[in-house]
Design a protein around this motif. Structure first.
Motif, PDB file in Angstrom:
ATOM      1  N   THR A 232      63.269   7.082 -56.040  1.00  0.00           N
ATOM      2  CA  THR A 232      63.990   8.347 -56.226  1.00  0.00           C
ATOM      3  C   THR A 232      64.926   8.268 -57.420  1.00  0.00           C
ATOM      4  O   THR A 232      64.988   9.181 -58.250  1.00  0.00           O
ATOM      5  N   ASN A 233      65.654   7.154 -57.518  1.00  0.00           N
ATOM      6  CA  ASN A 233      66.616   6.957 -58.610  1.00  0.00           C
ATOM      7  C   ASN A 233      65.921   6.959 -59.971  1.00  0.00           C
ATOM      8  O   ASN A 233      66.319   7.686 -60.893  1.00  0.00           O
ATOM      9  N   GLU A 234      64.875   6.156 -60.101  1.00  0.00           N
ATOM     10  CA  GLU A 234      64.216   6.022 -61.401  1.00  0.00           C
ATOM     11  C   GLU A 234      63.414   7.277 -61.760  1.00  0.00           C
ATOM     12  O   GLU A 234      63.297   7.626 -62.937  1.00  0.00           O
ATOM     13  N   LEU A 235      62.869   7.955 -60.757  1.00  0.00           N
ATOM     14  CA  LEU A 235      62.130   9.184 -61.037  1.00  0.00           C
ATOM     15  C   LEU A 235      63.061  10.267 -61.584  1.00  0.00           C
ATOM     16  O   LEU A 235      62.718  10.977 -62.537  1.00  0.00           O
ATOM     17  N   LYS A 236      64.246  10.379 -61.006  1.00  0.00           N
ATOM     18  CA  LYS A 236      65.214  11.354 -61.514  1.00  0.00           C
ATOM     19  C   LYS A 236      65.620  11.031 -62.948  1.00  0.00           C
ATOM     20  O   LYS A 236      65.724  11.930 -63.797  1.00  0.00           O
ATOM     21  N   SER A 237      65.841   9.758 -63.228  1.00  0.00           N
ATOM     22  CA  SER A 237      66.211   9.348 -64.582  1.00  0.00           C
ATOM     23  C   SER A 237      65.091   9.658 -65.572  1.00  0.00           C
ATOM     24  O   SER A 237      65.334  10.207 -66.658  1.00  0.00           O
ATOM     25  N   ALA A 238      63.861   9.288 -65.206  1.00  0.00           N
ATOM     26  CA  ALA A 238      62.729   9.505 -66.098  1.00  0.00           C
ATOM     27  C   ALA A 238      62.481  10.997 -66.320  1.00  0.00           C
ATOM     28  O   ALA A 238      62.224  11.439 -67.447  1.00  0.00           O
ATOM     29  N   TYR A 239      62.572  11.781 -65.253  1.00  0.00           N
ATOM     30  CA  TYR A 239      62.331  13.217 -65.349  1.00  0.00           C
ATOM     31  C   TYR A 239      63.398  13.874 -66.222  1.00  0.00           C
ATOM     32  O   TYR A 239      63.105  14.724 -67.060  1.00  0.00           O
ATOM     33  N   ARG A 240      64.637  13.469 -66.031  1.00  0.00           N
ATOM     34  CA  ARG A 240      65.753  14.044 -66.789  1.00  0.00           C
ATOM     35  C   ARG A 240      65.669  13.686 -68.274  1.00  0.00           C
ATOM     36  O   ARG A 240      65.831  14.544 -69.145  1.00  0.00           O
ATOM     37  N   THR A 241      65.402  12.412 -68.582  1.00  0.00           N
ATOM     38  CA  THR A 241      65.360  11.992 -69.987  1.00  0.00           C
ATOM     39  C   THR A 241      64.117  12.502 -70.700  1.00  0.00           C
ATOM     40  O   THR A 241      64.125  12.671 -71.922  1.00  0.00           O
ATOM     41  N   ALA A 242      63.045  12.762 -69.957  1.00  0.00           N
ATOM     42  CA  ALA A 242      61.820  13.281 -70.575  1.00  0.00           C
ATOM     43  C   ALA A 242      61.846  14.795 -70.705  1.00  0.00           C
ATOM     44  O   ALA A 242      61.577  15.359 -71.767  1.00  0.00           O
ATOM     45  N   PHE A 243      62.203  15.486 -69.613  1.00  0.00           N
ATOM     46  CA  PHE A 243      62.138  16.950 -69.590  1.00  0.00           C
ATOM     47  C   PHE A 243      63.470  17.623 -69.911  1.00  0.00           C
ATOM     48  O   PHE A 243      63.492  18.791 -70.304  1.00  0.00           O
ATOM     49  N   GLY A 244      64.569  16.905 -69.674  1.00  0.00           N
ATOM     50  CA  GLY A 244      65.868  17.523 -69.914  1.00  0.00           C
ATOM     51  C   GLY A 244      66.337  18.383 -68.761  1.00  0.00           C
ATOM     52  O   GLY A 244      67.376  19.035 -68.846  1.00  0.00           O
ATOM     53  N   THR A 245      65.596  18.387 -67.663  1.00  0.00           N
ATOM     54  CA  THR A 245      65.919  19.225 -66.508  1.00  0.00           C
ATOM     55  C   THR A 245      66.672  18.409 -65.474  1.00  0.00           C
ATOM     56  O   THR A 245      66.213  17.340 -65.060  1.00  0.00           O
ATOM     57  N   LYS A 246      67.826  18.893 -65.053  1.00  0.00           N
ATOM     58  CA  LYS A 246      68.592  18.199 -64.025  1.00  0.00           C
ATOM     59  C   LYS A 246      67.936  18.404 -62.662  1.00  0.00           C
ATOM     60  O   LYS A 246      67.549  19.501 -62.311  1.00  0.00           O
ATOM     61  N   VAL A 247      67.813  17.308 -61.931  1.00  0.00           N
ATOM     62  CA  VAL A 247      67.213  17.380 -60.599  1.00  0.00           C
ATOM     63  C   VAL A 247      68.039  16.554 -59.624  1.00  0.00           C
ATOM     64  O   VAL A 247      68.504  15.486 -59.954  1.00  0.00           O
ATOM     65  N   GLU A 248      68.236  17.081 -58.452  1.00  0.00           N
ATOM     66  CA  GLU A 248      68.917  16.323 -57.415  1.00  0.00           C
ATOM     67  C   GLU A 248      67.932  16.112 -56.256  1.00  0.00           C
ATOM     68  O   GLU A 248      67.149  15.197 -56.256  1.00  0.00           O
ATOM     69  N   ASN A 249      67.918  17.025 -55.302  1.00  0.00           N
ATOM     70  CA  ASN A 249      66.938  16.926 -54.220  1.00  0.00           C
ATOM     71  C   ASN A 249      65.884  18.022 -54.398  1.00  0.00           C
ATOM     72  O   ASN A 249      65.581  18.791 -53.494  1.00  0.00           O
ATOM     73  N   SER A 250      65.377  18.100 -55.599  1.00  0.00           N
ATOM     74  CA  SER A 250      64.466  19.178 -55.952  1.00  0.00           C
ATOM     75  C   SER A 250      63.120  19.031 -55.257  1.00  0.00           C
ATOM     76  O   SER A 250      62.508  17.960 -55.256  1.00  0.00           O
ATOM     77  N   GLU A 251      62.667  20.129 -54.670  1.00  0.00           N
ATOM     78  CA  GLU A 251      61.347  20.144 -54.050  1.00  0.00           C
ATOM     79  C   GLU A 251      60.262  19.957 -55.103  1.00  0.00           C
ATOM     80  O   GLU A 251      59.234  19.333 -54.853  1.00  0.00           O
ATOM     81  N   THR A 252      60.529  20.493 -56.299  1.00  0.00           N
ATOM     82  CA  THR A 252      59.570  20.347 -57.402  1.00  0.00           C
ATOM     83  C   THR A 252      59.372  18.886 -57.762  1.00  0.00           C
ATOM     84  O   THR A 252      58.249  18.433 -57.983  1.00  0.00           O
ATOM     85  N   LEU A 253      60.478  18.135 -57.801  1.00  0.00           N
ATOM     86  CA  LEU A 253      60.400  16.716 -58.146  1.00  0.00           C
ATOM     87  C   LEU A 253      59.598  15.951 -57.096  1.00  0.00           C
ATOM     88  O   LEU A 253      58.787  15.084 -57.426  1.00  0.00           O
ATOM     89  N   THR A 254      59.827  16.275 -55.833  1.00  0.00           N
ATOM     90  CA  THR A 254      59.088  15.622 -54.747  1.00  0.00           C
ATOM     91  C   THR A 254      57.599  15.906 -54.869  1.00  0.00           C
ATOM     92  O   THR A 254      56.754  15.012 -54.717  1.00  0.00           O
ATOM     93  N   THR A 255      57.267  17.162 -55.133  1.00  0.00           N
ATOM     94  CA  THR A 255      55.861  17.554 -55.283  1.00  0.00           C
ATOM     95  C   THR A 255      55.222  16.828 -56.466  1.00  0.00           C
ATOM     96  O   THR A 255      54.096  16.337 -56.376  1.00  0.00           O
ATOM     97  N   TYR A 256      55.955  16.747 -57.567  1.00  0.00           N
ATOM     98  CA  TYR A 256      55.458  16.098 -58.779  1.00  0.00           C
ATOM     99  C   TYR A 256      55.190  14.612 -58.529  1.00  0.00           C
ATOM    100  O   TYR A 256      54.129  14.093 -58.896  1.00  0.00           O
TER     101      TYR A 256
END
Length: 485
Positions: free
Chosen positions: A165-189
């Motif tokens: 969860t920690n590393e996915l949020k970091s990777a998603y944020r640094t790649a896409f620029g989108t802030k995510v916390e407990n995002s359903e989209t992030l879980t689905t992705y």
């Protein structure tokens, strides 16, 4: 062996069926002749692969090869079976005049499109750009520590889900620029990414599914297509939204300066290149982002898991890491900054030594465009080779203590192999991992926060690993945490 023979028999029966089955007439091709030609070619190929004499310059054949399918039937089995088979193959190579010579990595064939894109992407992974990500690494590491506090003092637990969860949020944020916390989209992705990798492994393990026309008729193929569409839709939505935002704010000129310390996600830099140089299509951007995020979070989380298990079993090493960290930070409770990370020399040695013994990517492939002459054999051009990172990292060149965890070897050049290619945790050659520095910086930041707040306990003797796409712990990897406060 019996299973392999049965598979070969099925292949031959399929070829015979292709030869005799009725075909609908075609205005341009004689169907009987076409069926006969293809079926006879298949049978002839199988027989020839079994009977043809091998060149004395060819490497020794690993035992158990069968006509047509080679060693494919040995892929059948679970992760532990595959990993055991791969280690047996490595031992076989060492017993046969040391076939594992590290030269293939310098003879890679390159696709023009890949070379152009890699050159364009390199500036997005330079030191100045990556240092702008340290703030995000800090933010996610603090959230991780907060989550782990509930596990402190409660005995062994599996830390890997927390790290993913920690590393996915970091990777998603640094790649896409989108802030995510407990995002359903992030879980689905993340679910879609992991499931696709699982389906790829299942296809690899079942050699009859290697034939595309068979695989396309399976439920797995349909599921894979569905998951790929989910990922595509999510990524395309982010890209389109970000394009609109940048265009409205007219920020493209700012993005172009790769030396800025301001946080600029990879997506913004790629959109800038697409806008100014027409360098990428939207599909190019989507594919690169999916690859980078998918490759970054799972490997990093796995690497940190192994590191924590190792240092939890070596309290002396853990204490040295903690003391170094306190010295670099002057015993202050503050965020890690870009100047601190290079000073964590011993921590980097621990990271490298763990990656040597437990590299998340235990193999990679290269295709040669020339003959590769080894000590006793010649590997022919235009062949694809699988390089065993596991084997390289346990080669005799590492010395008699090659199987032992000794971080200090990285602090003494005399204790390292003379050939630097014997360390390939981030692959080799021009097609090495573009995110190598990114990964090390993320790992250092994560470890720094964990060690400042907790003592780690584990038992490396209980660790069991399995290998699908990545080498992962499958048992004995639970750790315990004790608060330092």
């Amino acid at each position: 062996m019996v299973l392999g023979v049965l598979i070969v028999a099925c292949c031959v029966l399929f070829a015979v069926w292709r030869l005799v089955k009725p075909r609908s007439p075609s205005p341009t091709v004689d169907p009987e002749k076409l069926g006969a030609d293809s079926s006879l070619s298949c049978i002839t190929s199988a027989i020839w692969s079994w009977l043809k004499p091998r060149s004395v310059k060819s490497p020794t054949m690993y035992p158990g090869c069968l006509p047509l399918i080679g060693h494919g039937y040995q892929l059948i089995g679970d992760d532990k079976h595959l990993w055991k088979r791969e280690k047996e193959f490595y031992d076989f190579c060492l017993q046969n005049n040391d076939l594992i010579e590290v030269r293939v990595g310098t003879h890679s064939m390159f696709i023009n499109r890949w070379k152009i894109h890699r050159k364009l992407l390199n500036p997005a992974f330079n030191l100045n750009v990556l240092q702008s990500f340290v703030g995000e690494f800090n933010r996610q590491a603090k959230l991780l520590v907060s989550s782990l506090a509930s596990e402190a003092g409660k005995g062994p637990f599996d830390i890997r889900p927390y790290l993913i969860t920690n590393e996915l949020k970091s990777a998603y944020r640094t790649a896409f620029g989108t802030k995510v916390e407990n995002s359903e989209t992030l879980t689905t992705y993340s679910h879609a990414t992991e499931k696709i990798l699982t389906l790829i492994l299942e296809r690899m393990q079942n050699i009859w599914l290697h034939l595309s026309f068979i695989y396309k008729m399976t439920k797995s193929s349909r599921e894979s297509d569905k998951l790929a569409k989910i990922m595509k839709d999510i990524t395309e939505s982010v890209i389109n939204n970000r394009k609109s935002q940048l265009k409205a704010a007219k920020q493209f000129d700012k993005v172009g300066d790769s030396a800025t310390e301001d946080f600029v996600p990879l997506l913004d830099r790629m959109l800038d290149l697409a806008d100014k140089q027409n360098a990428f299509t939207d599909d190019d951007i989507r594919e690169h982002l999916d690859t980078i995020v998918g490759a970054a979070y799972d490997t990093t989380a796995t690497a940190v898991t192994f590191i924590l298990v190792v240092i939890g079993s070596h309290p002396d090493v853990q204490e040295k890491m903690y003391q170094e960290l306190q010295k670099v930070l002057d015993d202050e409770e503050r965020d890690i900054n870009k100047h601190d990370l290079p000073k964590l020399v011993y921590m980097e040695a621990v990271i490298k030594e763990t990656l040597r013994l437990y590299s998340p990517a235990p193999r990679f492939a290269r295709t040669s465009n020339t003959d590769v002459k080894l000590k006793n054999y010649t590997l022919p051009a235009n062949s694809t080779y699988i390089i065993s990172v596991y084997g390289l990292h346990r080669h005799a060149m590492w010395g008699p203590d090659k199987d032992q965890f000794i971080p200090e070897r990285w602090l003494d050049p005399a204790r390292l192999p003379k050939n630097p290619n014997f360390f390939a945790a981030f692959s080799l050659g021009r097609r090495n991992c573009i995110g190598r520095l990114y990964g090390v910086m993320a790992i250092k930041t994560t470890l720094s926060y964990i060690l400042r707040h907790f003592r780690v306990f584990s038992d490396i003797e209980k660790l069991e690993t399995g290998c699908d796409v990545l080498l992962k712990p499958v048992a004995g990897h639970f750790i315990s945490l004790e608060s330092r406060v």
